[in-house]
Design a protein around this motif. Structure first.
Motif, PDB file in Angstrom:
ATOM      1  N   ASP A 171       0.858  -1.190   0.000  1.00 34.37           N
ATOM      2  CA  ASP A 171       0.000   0.000   0.000  1.00 34.37           C
ATOM      3  C   ASP A 171       0.893   1.238   0.000  1.00 34.37           C
ATOM      4  O   ASP A 171       1.913   1.273   0.698  1.00 34.37           O
ATOM      5  N   VAL A 172       0.525   2.226  -0.801  1.00 35.49           N
ATOM      6  CA  VAL A 172       1.356   3.422  -0.958  1.00 35.49           C
ATOM      7  C   VAL A 172       1.180   4.366   0.230  1.00 35.49           C
ATOM      8  O   VAL A 172       0.069   4.567   0.738  1.00 35.49           O
ATOM      9  N   ILE A 173       2.296   4.942   0.667  1.00 33.08           N
ATOM     10  CA  ILE A 173       2.292   5.976   1.707  1.00 33.08           C
ATOM     11  C   ILE A 173       2.649   7.307   1.065  1.00 33.08           C
ATOM     12  O   ILE A 173       3.665   7.427   0.386  1.00 33.08           O
ATOM     13  N   GLN A 174       1.788   8.299   1.256  1.00 27.36           N
ATOM     14  CA  GLN A 174       2.079   9.652   0.778  1.00 27.36           C
ATOM     15  C   GLN A 174       1.377  10.629   1.716  1.00 27.36           C
ATOM     16  O   GLN A 174       0.186  10.883   1.584  1.00 27.36           O
ATOM     17  N   GLU A 175       2.115  11.138   2.682  1.00 26.05           N
ATOM     18  CA  GLU A 175       1.510  11.976   3.711  1.00 26.05           C
ATOM     19  C   GLU A 175       2.534  12.963   4.246  1.00 26.05           C
ATOM     20  O   GLU A 175       3.745  12.792   4.074  1.00 26.05           O
ATOM     21  N   ILE A 176       2.033  13.996   4.885  1.00 28.68           N
ATOM     22  CA  ILE A 176       2.914  14.985   5.503  1.00 28.68           C
ATOM     23  C   ILE A 176       2.498  15.168   6.956  1.00 28.68           C
ATOM     24  O   ILE A 176       1.307  15.206   7.276  1.00 28.68           O
ATOM     25  N   GLU A 177       3.503  15.246   7.831  1.00 27.88           N
ATOM     26  CA  GLU A 177       3.265  15.368   9.266  1.00 27.88           C
ATOM     27  C   GLU A 177       3.895  16.652   9.797  1.00 27.88           C
ATOM     28  O   GLU A 177       4.967  17.059   9.345  1.00 27.88           O
ATOM     29  N   PHE A 178       3.227  17.252  10.767  1.00 27.26           N
ATOM     30  CA  PHE A 178       3.730  18.445  11.446  1.00 27.26           C
ATOM     31  C   PHE A 178       3.820  18.111  12.928  1.00 27.26           C
ATOM     32  O   PHE A 178       2.800  17.908  13.588  1.00 27.26           O
ATOM     33  N   GLU A 179       5.039  18.057  13.461  1.00 26.36           N
ATOM     34  CA  GLU A 179       5.225  17.721  14.873  1.00 26.36           C
ATOM     35  C   GLU A 179       5.816  18.899  15.624  1.00 26.36           C
ATOM     36  O   GLU A 179       6.807  19.496  15.199  1.00 26.36           O
ATOM     37  N   LEU A 180       5.185  19.221  16.748  1.00 21.45           N
ATOM     38  CA  LEU A 180       5.685  20.301  17.592  1.00 21.45           C
ATOM     39  C   LEU A 180       6.936  19.826  18.327  1.00 21.45           C
ATOM     40  O   LEU A 180       6.888  18.879  19.117  1.00 21.45           O
ATOM     41  N   ILE A 181       8.063  20.459  18.050  1.00 24.00           N
ATOM     42  CA  ILE A 181       9.326  20.110  18.701  1.00 24.00           C
ATOM     43  C   ILE A 181       9.480  20.872  20.010  1.00 24.00           C
ATOM     44  O   ILE A 181       9.871  20.323  21.038  1.00 24.00           O
ATOM     45  N   SER A 182       9.161  22.161  19.971  1.00 25.03           N
ATOM     46  CA  SER A 182       9.221  22.970  21.189  1.00 25.03           C
ATOM     47  C   SER A 182       8.325  24.188  21.014  1.00 25.03           C
ATOM     48  O   SER A 182       8.010  24.593  19.899  1.00 25.03           O
ATOM     49  N   GLY A 183       7.931  24.759  22.140  1.00 27.76           N
ATOM     50  CA  GLY A 183       7.170  25.996  22.092  1.00 27.76           C
ATOM     51  C   GLY A 183       5.674  25.814  22.246  1.00 27.76           C
ATOM     52  O   GLY A 183       5.191  24.835  22.820  1.00 27.76           O
ATOM     53  N   GLU A 184       4.917  26.771  21.700  1.00 24.94           N
ATOM     54  CA  GLU A 184       3.485  26.877  21.924  1.00 24.94           C
ATOM     55  C   GLU A 184       2.670  26.136  20.866  1.00 24.94           C
ATOM     56  O   GLU A 184       3.043  26.089  19.698  1.00 24.94           O
ATOM     57  N   LEU A 185       1.531  25.596  21.323  1.00 31.64           N
ATOM     58  CA  LEU A 185       0.620  24.921  20.408  1.00 31.64           C
ATOM     59  C   LEU A 185       0.104  25.858  19.318  1.00 31.64           C
ATOM     60  O   LEU A 185      -0.142  25.441  18.192  1.00 31.64           O
ATOM     61  N   ASP A 186      -0.073  27.129  19.660  1.00 36.24           N
ATOM     62  CA  ASP A 186      -0.587  28.098  18.684  1.00 36.24           C
ATOM     63  C   ASP A 186       0.269  28.132  17.431  1.00 36.24           C
ATOM     64  O   ASP A 186      -0.243  28.297  16.322  1.00 36.24           O
ATOM     65  N   PHE A 187       1.581  27.993  17.600  1.00 45.50           N
ATOM     66  CA  PHE A 187       2.484  28.031  16.452  1.00 45.50           C
ATOM     67  C   PHE A 187       2.248  26.809  15.552  1.00 45.50           C
ATOM     68  O   PHE A 187       2.256  26.918  14.323  1.00 45.50           O
ATOM     69  N   LEU A 188       2.037  25.648  16.162  1.00 41.24           N
ATOM     70  CA  LEU A 188       1.744  24.438  15.388  1.00 41.24           C
ATOM     71  C   LEU A 188       0.474  24.616  14.570  1.00 41.24           C
ATOM     72  O   LEU A 188       0.446  24.323  13.360  1.00 41.24           O
ATOM     73  N   PHE A 189      -0.578  25.104  15.208  1.00 42.51           N
ATOM     74  CA  PHE A 189      -1.858  25.200  14.514  1.00 42.51           C
ATOM     75  C   PHE A 189      -1.889  26.326  13.489  1.00 42.51           C
ATOM     76  O   PHE A 189      -2.490  26.187  12.427  1.00 42.51           O
ATOM     77  N   SER A 190      -1.258  27.445  13.787  1.00 43.12           N
ATOM     78  CA  SER A 190      -1.227  28.532  12.789  1.00 43.12           C
ATOM     79  C   SER A 190      -0.429  28.109  11.557  1.00 43.12           C
ATOM     80  O   SER A 190      -0.797  28.451  10.419  1.00 43.12           O
ATOM     81  N   THR A 191       0.648  27.356  11.772  1.00 43.07           N
ATOM     82  CA  THR A 191       1.459  26.875  10.650  1.00 43.07           C
ATOM     83  C   THR A 191       0.688  25.869   9.807  1.00 43.07           C
ATOM     84  O   THR A 191       0.655  25.965   8.571  1.00 43.07           O
ATOM     85  N   THR A 192       0.066  24.888  10.461  1.00 37.10           N
ATOM     86  CA  THR A 192      -0.663  23.872   9.708  1.00 37.10           C
ATOM     87  C   THR A 192      -1.861  24.471   8.978  1.00 37.10           C
ATOM     88  O   THR A 192      -2.202  24.035   7.874  1.00 37.10           O
ATOM     89  N   LYS A 193      -2.499  25.484   9.556  1.00 42.55           N
ATOM     90  CA  LYS A 193      -3.605  26.150   8.858  1.00 42.55           C
ATOM     91  C   LYS A 193      -3.121  26.812   7.569  1.00 42.55           C
ATOM     92  O   LYS A 193      -3.780  26.735   6.525  1.00 42.55           O
ATOM     93  N   THR A 194      -1.958  27.451   7.632  1.00 39.85           N
ATOM     94  CA  THR A 194      -1.396  28.091   6.440  1.00 39.85           C
ATOM     95  C   THR A 194      -1.108  27.067   5.349  1.00 39.85           C
ATOM     96  O   THR A 194      -1.457  27.264   4.180  1.00 39.85           O
ATOM     97  N   TRP A 195      -0.476  25.971   5.720  1.00 38.12           N
ATOM     98  CA  TRP A 195      -0.159  24.917   4.749  1.00 38.12           C
ATOM     99  C   TRP A 195      -1.422  24.247   4.228  1.00 38.12           C
ATOM    100  O   TRP A 195      -1.519  23.910   3.048  1.00 38.12           O
TER     101      TRP A 195
END
Length: 520
Positions: A171-195
């Motif tokens: 089965d083919v895998i084709q996906e993108i993941e965004f993992e918070l390494i450090s800092g605030e959750l807001d940065f993770l969600f604002s970034t993923t919303k933009t992408w």
């Protein structure tokens, strides 16, 4: 430690543009081969646990994932293995995980139901993954050199999942993941919303481990996910903002697995049904408890209402074609072709759920459930202070709708053919459904003894009226179809006759419900 990660499927039409952003000068490309382990009957998977040994560049890492919030956060434990030992085991086809390392770790509670020595003996390699991972570190200021206070790892994975004993099954895998390494959750969600906005990404909660398990079973998608009220984490001391987040989270636990299946190509009626129910539950929750949090966005309700409406027409026609029509044919009905009617809708469930406004809303809702309740104005106000008011409001609205319908019944000699009565019946079902969803969510705060009998009756009444309303819709579809296709007359007449019996059963359940004392 907990990893906080959001995963998306990548549409082919946006892949080139996305890769230009993923493959920058500072990005790294790593070939990763992973071996996934479980018992032959997948006991770990059933417990929500994933266990693997993966080659990451020059290193071999044993990883176990478990628990979490069921959406974006999971408990993860990584253990770097000795390369020489791993290579020696691979040479003799003896590579197996070491479970003894988990005895005194944060992962131990997740394995508490297993006897580790017995589990270790029963483990086998079920499937492997062969993935090329492109990673990029994104920091808040846009720099890719150093980890700042806010940093995210973006990982694009392309490769295959391969059956452990039959490498022709893949089965083919084709996906993108965004993992918070450090800092605030807001940065993770604002970034993923933009992408998400830029590349039309679609959220997926399906892990590689889950996909591997499906490959082993020869299945394309996991079974549909129904509402799980046992996963609702509330108590009598819970504040209003915390309560609003808890009930939204519970709705998302139903919506996200089913929307992930639809995004991945499922047209199964069960996925569409449970997705629709989850969306309706969430819409009800946001309407009923909008005053419990200052962070609830009124636009969410509008998007959910639009999505529910688009799904409803497709789902009913599809169910008509795959369930009602075959049933009627068993009773001798002529064949009625509904394909053209389904095609005329011109929008599939996948397109509805892939819509950017729906996907952005899901991200915002996940962010809402993970946000800090202590910052809200009503953080010190118990939810129980306002629940009775909400329940009474919805109960009174239901009783008024029931009284209105009774008055219309008294004025009509043809109840089953009166369009106004049909609309009033649908509206009554909507109010009954709202009251059921709210009551199920708040009942734990009132105790089982007080709520059990009432909930049992409201559920039976709502299901009976819902089945009657659906059957009325199906009868109307056949009735309208008969205007241009006489073969539909049989179905229209059969369903009309069946409605008489159904109406009597519904009336019985409704009367029992109306006679039952409320639990609040």
């Amino acid at each position: 430690m907990y990893e906080i990660e959001l995963k998306f499927l990548v549409p082919e039409s946006r892949l080139k543009g996305l890769m230009r952003q993923a493959k920058v000068k500072s990005s790294q490309v790593t070939q990763m081969a992973a071996h996934y382990y479980d018992t032959t009957d997948q006991q770990l998977a059933q417990a929500g646990i994933g266990l693997r040994i993966r080659q990451e560049g020059d290193a071999w890492v044993q990883t176990i994932k478990a628990g979490g919030d069921g959406i974006a956060a999971r408990l993860e434990h990584n253990w770097i293995l000795d390369n020489e030992q791993v290579i020696a085991m691979l040479d003799h086809n003896e590579l197996m995980p070491d479970l003894s390392i988990y005895k005194d770790t944060v992962i131990a509670p997740a394995l508490a139901d297993f006897k580790l020595k017995k589990l270790a003996k029963n483990l086998t390699r079920l499937y492997v993954t062969d993935v090329q991972r492109t990673t990029r570190l994104l920091t808040e200021d846009g720099s890719n050199e150093d980890v700042s206070d806010n940093s995210i790892e973006i990982a694009y994975d392309y490769g295959e999942i391969i059956h452990g004993t039959d490498d022709t099954q893949r089965d083919v895998i084709q996906e993108i993941e965004f993992e918070l390494i450090s800092g605030e959750l807001d940065f993770l969600f604002s970034t993923t919303k933009t992408w998400c906005q830029r590349y039309k990404l679609c959220l997926s909660t399906v892990t590689k481990a889950e996909r591997g398990g499906l490959l082993i079973k020869g299945q394309s998608h996991s079974p549909a996910t129904a509402a799980d009220l046992s996963a609702l984490d509330i108590d009598k001391k819970i504040s209003m903002p915390a309560f609003s987040r808890a009930v939204v989270h519970n709705c998302l636990l139903q919506i996200l697995p089913n929307s992930s299946a639809v995004i991945a190509g499922s047209a199964d009626n069960d996925h569409l049904l449970q997705l629709s129910i989850g969306i309706k539950r969430l819409h009800t929750v946001l309407q009923a408890f909008d005053g419990f949090s200052d962070e609830i966005n009124p636009d969410w309700s509008a998007i959910l209402q639009k999505t529910a409406t688009l799904l409803a027409e497709y789902r009913k026609l599809a169910y008509l074609n795959t369930h009602i029509e075959p049933m009627l044919q068993r009773y001798g009905a002529p064949i009625v072709n509904w394909t053209a009617d389904i095609d005329a809708i011109k929008i599939t469930p996948m397109a509805v759920i892939s819509a950017n406004d729906f996907q952005i809303m899901l991200l915002e809702l996940i962010a809402f459930t993970m946000s800090d309740t202590s910052l809200e104005n009503q953080a010190d106000k118990p939810a129980t202070n306002n629940l009775e008011k909400v329940l009474t409001k919805y109960h009174d609205t239901l009783l008024r709708a029931e009284q209105y319908l009774e008055e219309m019944y008294g004025e009509s000699d043809h109840k089953l053919e009166n369009e106004s009565i049909i609309k009033a019946q649908h509206k009554l079902h909507g109010h009954l459904q709202d009251l059921r969803y709210i009551s199920e969510l708040v009942a734990p705060l009132y105790g089982k003894k007080r709520s059990r009998r009432w909930l049992k009756r409201v559920i039976k009444a709502q299901k009976a009226l819902g089945q009657q309303s659906d059957m009325t819709d199906y009868q109307q579809y056949y009735q309208n179809k008969a205007l241009s296709d006489s073969t539909a007359l049989y179905g229209a007449g059969w369903l009309n006759a069946a409605l008489v019996t159904r109406e009597k059963a519904t009336e019985k359940h409704l009367n029992k419900f109306y006679a039952c004392s409320v639990f609040w």
